[in-house]
Design an enzyme around this catalytic site. Sequence first.
Site, PDB file in Angstrom:
ATOM      1  N   HIS A   1     -10.802  -6.262   8.283  1.00 60.21           N
ATOM      2  CA  HIS A   1     -11.311  -5.984   6.940  1.00 60.21           C
ATOM      3  C   HIS A   1     -12.706  -5.363   6.969  1.00 60.21           C
ATOM      4  CE1 HIS A   1      -8.196  -9.025   6.243  1.00 60.21           C
ATOM      5  NE2 HIS A   1      -8.129  -8.608   4.987  1.00 60.21           N
TER       6      HIS A   1
ATOM      7  N   GLU B   1       0.820  -1.216   0.000  1.00 57.92           N
ATOM      8  CA  GLU B   1       0.000   0.000   0.000  1.00 57.92           C
ATOM      9  C   GLU B   1       0.848   1.257   0.000  1.00 57.92           C
ATOM     10  OE1 GLU B   1      -2.571  -3.240   0.594  1.00 57.92           O
ATOM     11  OE2 GLU B   1      -0.743  -2.746   1.723  1.00 57.92           O
TER      12      GLU B   1
END
Length: 333
Positions: free
Chosen positions: A137, A68
């Site tokens: 998540h 990321e």
Amino acid sequence: MTVTADTSERNIAYGAAFTEGLAQMMEADPDVFVAGEDVGRAGGVFGSFRGLNDRFGDMRVVDTPISEQAIVGLGTGAAVSGLRPVVDLMFMDFILVAMDQIVNQAAKLKYMFGGKATLPMTITTSAGAGLSAAAQHSQSLEAMLCHIPGLKVVMPSGAYDAKGLLVSCIRDDNPTVFVKHKRLLGLRGGVPEDLYEVPIGSAAVVRPGDDVTIVTYGRMVHEATTAADALASDGIECEVIDLRTLQPLDIGTVIESAQRTNRIMVLHEAVRFGGLGAEIASQIAEEAFDYLDAPIERIGAPFSPVPFSPALEKEWVPNAALIGERVRSLAAA
């Protein structure tokens, strides 16, 4: 104040509206490209980028390594060099891995270059509970991003706004964060085929009312309107405001409503403590305290990680029944 009134008879899903808006922007502007994990041949973890690689090729729909930091760093460098990247972080939870690039680089470059640098990067991500995706998540971390000067943050609740806000984000010369809610991707709504913008920084009144104002965004817009429809049978008319943009915040629309209804509830799916609702409530108290007939009500999730268990997760997320119960108490105060 705006009241949404889409007259389009063409109904498509929220996720499809996002994809269509992105494809049309890529068609219109060769400087727009996409980068992220599995956005290419796989079309993204939720199908948000499906078909774009076939249409625009590997150079404009770029599969990246699982990093990321690298994804946002790539976007930041490309944006400051004149391109308009759309970089995807699969789950909102993963922004934490890239916070240095988002907060210390992308958000600050324009300021540190005296306004001479532009950084037209759009970060897309997916937030929210409801899929039993567990604690790593399923989070809603928008309050963290709204705290950072230099970032714009949007979180649409429906298909029309999903397309229009995405177009506005891509065209903006500042770093924007576009937050989808995973549970809304299949929600259908009226969406024009043509390119259009929903302005960043403008809230919408999705349900007018005179008794209680509910200020919310994202998935909670639908829980709030469900509760409001049920409350109407008891003679309680709720005005539901969809913020749409979280930073900058359209507090003017909220204050105007508070001055009419005199009772306010602030609602979000994110954890209640330290959430965006606290900031909104504070600004209402500063600007409209003399108009309030009752303390401001706040609803958010409990102060715990998102449970994996479907039964526990269902209880963790605020719902229409809880909203209705709390509005009745607020209306009676």
